[in-house]
Scaffold this motif. Structure first.
Motif, PDB file in Angstrom:
ATOM      1  N   VAL A 101       0.867  10.610 -58.783  1.00  0.00           N
ATOM      2  CA  VAL A 101       2.265  11.017 -58.990  1.00  0.00           C
ATOM      3  C   VAL A 101       2.709  10.627 -60.389  1.00  0.00           C
ATOM      4  N   GLN A 102       2.387   9.399 -60.789  1.00  0.00           N
ATOM      5  CA  GLN A 102       2.786   8.928 -62.108  1.00  0.00           C
ATOM      6  C   GLN A 102       2.071   9.669 -63.229  1.00  0.00           C
ATOM      7  N   LEU A 103       0.880  10.182 -62.939  1.00  0.00           N
ATOM      8  CA  LEU A 103       0.134  10.978 -63.919  1.00  0.00           C
ATOM      9  C   LEU A 103       0.540  12.450 -63.871  1.00  0.00           C
ATOM     10  N   ASN A 104       1.562  12.750 -63.056  1.00  0.00           N
ATOM     11  CA  ASN A 104       2.066  14.117 -62.883  1.00  0.00           C
ATOM     12  C   ASN A 104       0.982  15.064 -62.354  1.00  0.00           C
ATOM     13  N   GLN A 105       0.115  14.533 -61.506  1.00  0.00           N
ATOM     14  CA  GLN A 105      -0.898  15.338 -60.821  1.00  0.00           C
ATOM     15  C   GLN A 105      -0.540  15.342 -59.338  1.00  0.00           C
ATOM     16  N   LYS A 106       0.536  16.046 -59.017  1.00  0.00           N
ATOM     17  CA  LYS A 106       1.128  15.933 -57.684  1.00  0.00           C
ATOM     18  C   LYS A 106       0.308  16.619 -56.597  1.00  0.00           C
ATOM     19  N   GLU A 107      -0.446  17.641 -56.955  1.00  0.00           N
ATOM     20  CA  GLU A 107      -1.341  18.250 -55.970  1.00  0.00           C
ATOM     21  C   GLU A 107      -2.387  17.223 -55.521  1.00  0.00           C
ATOM     22  N   ASP A 108      -2.942  16.501 -56.480  1.00  0.00           N
ATOM     23  CA  ASP A 108      -3.906  15.453 -56.137  1.00  0.00           C
ATOM     24  C   ASP A 108      -3.234  14.357 -55.314  1.00  0.00           C
ATOM     25  N   ALA A 109      -2.008  13.990 -55.702  1.00  0.00           N
ATOM     26  CA  ALA A 109      -1.277  12.958 -54.967  1.00  0.00           C
ATOM     27  C   ALA A 109      -1.080  13.369 -53.513  1.00  0.00           C
ATOM     28  N   LEU A 110      -0.697  14.612 -53.299  1.00  0.00           N
ATOM     29  CA  LEU A 110      -0.472  15.099 -51.939  1.00  0.00           C
ATOM     30  C   LEU A 110      -1.739  14.963 -51.094  1.00  0.00           C
ATOM     31  N   GLY A 111      -2.859  15.343 -51.660  1.00  0.00           N
ATOM     32  CA  GLY A 111      -4.122  15.243 -50.933  1.00  0.00           C
ATOM     33  C   GLY A 111      -4.435  13.821 -50.515  1.00  0.00           C
ATOM     34  N   TYR A 112      -4.188  12.869 -51.403  1.00  0.00           N
ATOM     35  CA  TYR A 112      -4.484  11.472 -51.077  1.00  0.00           C
ATOM     36  C   TYR A 112      -3.477  10.906 -50.077  1.00  0.00           C
ATOM     37  N   TYR A 113      -2.230  11.316 -50.147  1.00  0.00           N
ATOM     38  CA  TYR A 113      -1.255  10.868 -49.147  1.00  0.00           C
ATOM     39  C   TYR A 113      -1.646  11.353 -47.753  1.00  0.00           C
ATOM     40  N   VAL A 114      -2.102  12.590 -47.672  1.00  0.00           N
ATOM     41  CA  VAL A 114      -2.541  13.129 -46.380  1.00  0.00           C
ATOM     42  C   VAL A 114      -3.749  12.346 -45.870  1.00  0.00           C
ATOM     43  N   GLN A 115      -4.701  12.087 -46.760  1.00  0.00           N
ATOM     44  CA  GLN A 115      -5.869  11.280 -46.363  1.00  0.00           C
ATOM     45  C   GLN A 115      -5.441   9.901 -45.864  1.00  0.00           C
ATOM     46  N   ALA A 116      -4.507   9.285 -46.583  1.00  0.00           N
ATOM     47  CA  ALA A 116      -4.038   7.951 -46.205  1.00  0.00           C
ATOM     48  C   ALA A 116      -3.379   7.971 -44.829  1.00  0.00           C
ATOM     49  N   ALA A 117      -2.593   9.004 -44.570  1.00  0.00           N
ATOM     50  CA  ALA A 117      -1.907   9.109 -43.280  1.00  0.00           C
ATOM     51  C   ALA A 117      -2.885   9.325 -42.134  1.00  0.00           C
ATOM     52  N   GLN A 118      -3.973  10.016 -42.408  1.00  0.00           N
ATOM     53  CA  GLN A 118      -4.922  10.364 -41.362  1.00  0.00           C
ATOM     54  C   GLN A 118      -6.003   9.311 -41.127  1.00  0.00           C
ATOM     55  N   MET A 119      -6.170   8.373 -42.044  1.00  0.00           N
ATOM     56  CA  MET A 119      -7.243   7.382 -41.925  1.00  0.00           C
ATOM     57  C   MET A 119      -7.090   6.482 -40.713  1.00  0.00           C
ATOM     58  N   ARG A 120      -5.861   6.041 -40.457  1.00  0.00           N
ATOM     59  CA  ARG A 120      -5.596   5.158 -39.323  1.00  0.00           C
ATOM     60  C   ARG A 120      -4.318   5.623 -38.633  1.00  0.00           C
ATOM     61  N   ASN A 121      -4.217   5.285 -37.373  1.00  0.00           N
ATOM     62  CA  ASN A 121      -3.014   5.627 -36.618  1.00  0.00           C
ATOM     63  C   ASN A 121      -2.276   4.337 -36.279  1.00  0.00           C
ATOM     64  N   ASN A 122      -1.323   3.967 -37.126  1.00  0.00           N
ATOM     65  CA  ASN A 122      -0.552   2.752 -36.870  1.00  0.00           C
ATOM     66  C   ASN A 122       0.873   2.921 -37.371  1.00  0.00           C
ATOM     67  N   GLU A 123       1.718   1.980 -37.016  1.00  0.00           N
ATOM     68  CA  GLU A 123       3.149   2.072 -37.325  1.00  0.00           C
ATOM     69  C   GLU A 123       3.477   1.714 -38.768  1.00  0.00           C
ATOM     70  N   LEU A 124       2.518   1.146 -39.488  1.00  0.00           N
ATOM     71  CA  LEU A 124       2.771   0.747 -40.872  1.00  0.00           C
ATOM     72  C   LEU A 124       2.410   1.841 -41.866  1.00  0.00           C
ATOM     73  N   THR A 125       1.143   2.193 -41.909  1.00  0.00           N
ATOM     74  CA  THR A 125       0.694   3.088 -42.977  1.00  0.00           C
ATOM     75  C   THR A 125       0.880   4.569 -42.651  1.00  0.00           C
ATOM     76  N   THR A 126       0.744   4.950 -41.373  1.00  0.00           N
ATOM     77  CA  THR A 126       0.794   6.379 -41.050  1.00  0.00           C
ATOM     78  C   THR A 126       2.145   7.010 -41.389  1.00  0.00           C
ATOM     79  N   PRO A 127       3.270   6.480 -40.888  1.00  0.00           N
ATOM     80  CA  PRO A 127       4.556   7.095 -41.251  1.00  0.00           C
ATOM     81  C   PRO A 127       4.887   6.973 -42.738  1.00  0.00           C
TER      82      PRO A 127
END
Length: 256
Positions: A178-204
């Motif tokens: 996001v800070q490098l203004n590569q928001k498409e890449d950022a979106l992909g990593y946020y989705v990966q982060a959300a899908q890696m684990r199912n918990n109340e901290l990192t997923t939402p």
């Protein structure tokens, strides 16, 4: 949350016209608030790091304790690596909780008092769990220092098997992009982060970041999916507190 009228709607009476004007004003106010929230991407890093770093420190102590015991029994070389890492971890923890962050993060990265830093651990103890964890610490330290390219590089080398640090590493790469203004890449990593684990901290947390980033990229349909998942599956999460407003905005933009 404001009620949104369909495009082309015209009030039939003066009283209804006043109501619609008030409603539109409310809608505009909500949209402006949401736009302001979505645009403050740098605040994401600052706001979330303080919270995340504390959790990381707690998790890391447990990870290091486990690894120290395991490797002391099984692999003396691993034990040496963990011992070498002790001072660097101490600098890192002090940087998280202290005020002189830049110098402490530098010490965590490069070492001090004749002790190894995280970069030394990575090069001198390659292939050990200590070196793996040092990649994580180094990446987060660089992120805090706003050296986003190095943050991406080191966090990308980290393999996290626990409940928190794996998703946080992926999400932190998203923050850096996001800070490098590569928001498409950022979106992909946020989705990966959300899908890696199912918990109340990192997923939402990362569903929210994915949704806001998707909105910023004009992908209202995808944003709506992420926001709805927060509402349906994580209603008690902090990110759910104003999620109806984001759902409303995504619904409106998805119809345009």
């Amino acid at each position: 949350m404001a009620t949104y009228k369909k495009r082309g709607y015209k009030p039939k009476t003066k009283e209804e016209e006043v109501h619609v004007e008030e409603e539109n004003s409310t809608t505009a106010e909500v949209f402006n608030t949401l736009d302001e929230t979505a645009s403050k991407t740098e605040d994401w890093v600052i706001k979330n790091q303080k919270y995340i770093f504390v959790i990381i420190g707690i998790v890391a102590v447990g990870v290091l304790g486990y690894l120290g015991y395991k490797e002391f029994v099984a692999k003396p070389g691993q034990t040496e690596a963990m011992n070498d890492m002790f001072q660097a971890q101490k600098y890192y923890n002090e940087a998280v909780t202290g005020t002189d962050k830049d110098s402490l993060f530098n010490l965590a990265l490069n070492g001090g008092e004749g002790k190894y830093g995280m970069l030394d651990i990575i090069s001198e103890h390659s292939g050990t769990e200590a070196a793996n964890l040092a990649n994580y610490y180094a990446g987060m330290a660089y992120l805090n220092q706003k050296d986003y390219k190095n943050a991406v590089s080191y966090l990308g080398k980290y393999t996290g098997k626990d409940e928190a640090t794996g998703p946080i590493a992926k999400g932190a790469i998203g923050d850096a992009f996001v800070q490098l203004n590569q928001k498409e890449d950022a979106l992909g990593y946020y989705v990966q982060a959300a899908q890696m684990r199912n918990n109340e901290l990192t997923t939402p947390m990362y569903l929210y970041k994915a949704g806001v980033t998707a909105l910023d990229l004009g992908k209202a349909g995808e944003a709506l999916k992420h926001f709805n998942q927060i509402k349906e599956e994580y209603p008690t999460a902090t990110e759910a507190s104003n999620i109806d407003a984001f759902i409303g905005k995504a619904e409106v933009l998805a119809t345009k």
